[in-house]
Design a protein around this motif. Sequence first.
Motif, mmCIF file in Angstrom:
data_model
loop_
_atom_site.group_PDB
_atom_site.id
_atom_site.type_symbol
_atom_site.label_atom_id
_atom_site.label_comp_id
_atom_site.label_asym_id
_atom_site.label_seq_id
_atom_site.Cartn_x
_atom_site.Cartn_y
_atom_site.Cartn_z
ATOM 1 N N ALA A 19 -8.771 -5.369 5.177
ATOM 2 C CA ALA A 19 -9.012 -5.424 3.731
ATOM 3 C C ALA A 19 -9.194 -4.024 3.140
ATOM 4 O O ALA A 19 -8.581 -3.680 2.123
ATOM 5 C CB ALA A 19 -10.235 -6.286 3.437
ATOM 6 N N ARG A 20 -10.025 -3.207 3.773
ATOM 7 C CA ARG A 20 -10.271 -1.851 3.248
ATOM 8 C C ARG A 20 -9.027 -0.976 3.331
ATOM 9 O O ARG A 20 -8.707 -0.236 2.400
ATOM 10 C CB ARG A 20 -11.442 -1.205 3.983
ATOM 11 N N LEU A 21 -8.325 -1.064 4.442
ATOM 12 C CA LEU A 21 -7.142 -0.219 4.610
ATOM 13 C C LEU A 21 -5.993 -0.660 3.700
ATOM 14 O O LEU A 21 -5.185 0.168 3.280
ATOM 15 C CB LEU A 21 -6.708 -0.193 6.072
ATOM 16 N N SER A 22 -5.931 -1.933 3.360
ATOM 17 C CA SER A 22 -4.917 -2.404 2.419
ATOM 18 C C SER A 22 -5.140 -1.789 1.046
ATOM 19 O O SER A 22 -4.185 -1.483 0.327
ATOM 20 C CB SER A 22 -4.949 -3.932 2.316
ATOM 21 N N GLU A 23 -6.390 -1.604 0.668
ATOM 22 C CA GLU A 23 -6.701 -0.940 -0.598
ATOM 23 C C GLU A 23 -6.394 0.555 -0.529
ATOM 24 O O GLU A 23 -5.936 1.153 -1.489
ATOM 25 C CB GLU A 23 -8.168 -1.145 -0.962
ATOM 26 N N GLU A 24 -6.666 1.148 0.628
ATOM 27 C CA GLU A 24 -6.460 2.587 0.795
ATOM 28 C C GLU A 24 -4.975 2.959 0.915
ATOM 29 O O GLU A 24 -4.576 4.050 0.528
ATOM 30 C CB GLU A 24 -7.207 3.055 2.049
ATOM 31 N N GLU A 57 -11.524 0.653 12.472
ATOM 32 C CA GLU A 57 -11.050 1.162 11.187
ATOM 33 C C GLU A 57 -10.638 2.629 11.274
ATOM 34 O O GLU A 57 -9.608 3.025 10.722
ATOM 35 C CB GLU A 57 -12.130 0.978 10.122
ATOM 36 N N ARG A 58 -11.408 3.433 11.978
ATOM 37 C CA ARG A 58 -11.078 4.857 12.078
ATOM 38 C C ARG A 58 -9.754 5.075 12.821
ATOM 39 O O ARG A 58 -8.923 5.886 12.408
ATOM 40 C CB ARG A 58 -12.204 5.609 12.784
ATOM 41 N N LEU A 59 -9.580 4.355 13.926
ATOM 42 C CA LEU A 59 -8.351 4.511 14.702
ATOM 43 C C LEU A 59 -7.142 4.013 13.905
ATOM 44 O O LEU A 59 -6.098 4.678 13.856
ATOM 45 C CB LEU A 59 -8.462 3.761 16.030
ATOM 46 N N ALA A 60 -7.291 2.875 13.248
ATOM 47 C CA ALA A 60 -6.189 2.337 12.443
ATOM 48 C C ALA A 60 -5.856 3.277 11.285
ATOM 49 O O ALA A 60 -4.679 3.507 10.991
ATOM 50 C CB ALA A 60 -6.553 0.949 11.924
ATOM 51 N N ARG A 61 -6.870 3.814 10.632
ATOM 52 C CA ARG A 61 -6.634 4.745 9.515
ATOM 53 C C ARG A 61 -5.829 5.957 9.991
ATOM 54 O O ARG A 61 -4.880 6.389 9.339
ATOM 55 C CB ARG A 61 -7.952 5.197 8.908
ATOM 56 N N GLN A 62 -6.206 6.498 11.121
ATOM 57 C CA GLN A 62 -5.498 7.661 11.657
ATOM 58 C C GLN A 62 -4.038 7.320 11.954
ATOM 59 O O GLN A 62 -3.128 8.078 11.622
ATOM 60 C CB GLN A 62 -6.193 8.171 12.924
ATOM 61 N N ARG A 63 -3.814 6.179 12.551
ATOM 62 C CA ARG A 63 -2.436 5.789 12.880
ATOM 63 C C ARG A 63 -1.610 5.536 11.624
ATOM 64 O O ARG A 63 -0.425 5.859 11.574
ATOM 65 C CB ARG A 63 -2.439 4.568 13.786
#
Length: 69
Positions: A19-24, A57-63
């Motif tokens: 959810a958070r990464l979809s917004e980002e 979340e941190r690992l997914a954001r980086q990728r």
Amino acid sequence: MALAVLPTVPDLSVRSATARLSEEFPELRPGSIDIVVRTCREELRGSPDGALPELVERLARQRLRVSLS
């Protein structure tokens, strides 16, 4: 990168990170983000439960950032 097998039990760390990464990352399809998040969750399966939401979340954001560059 290996793709994750979808779990049968809902995982809060996956749902909240997606959810958070979809917004980002609105330029990416939600399905793509979900696959990256689930793959990260699977790779971190030996981590302490309390740390999983942040680590996933941190690992997914980086990728995701790397995939856009």
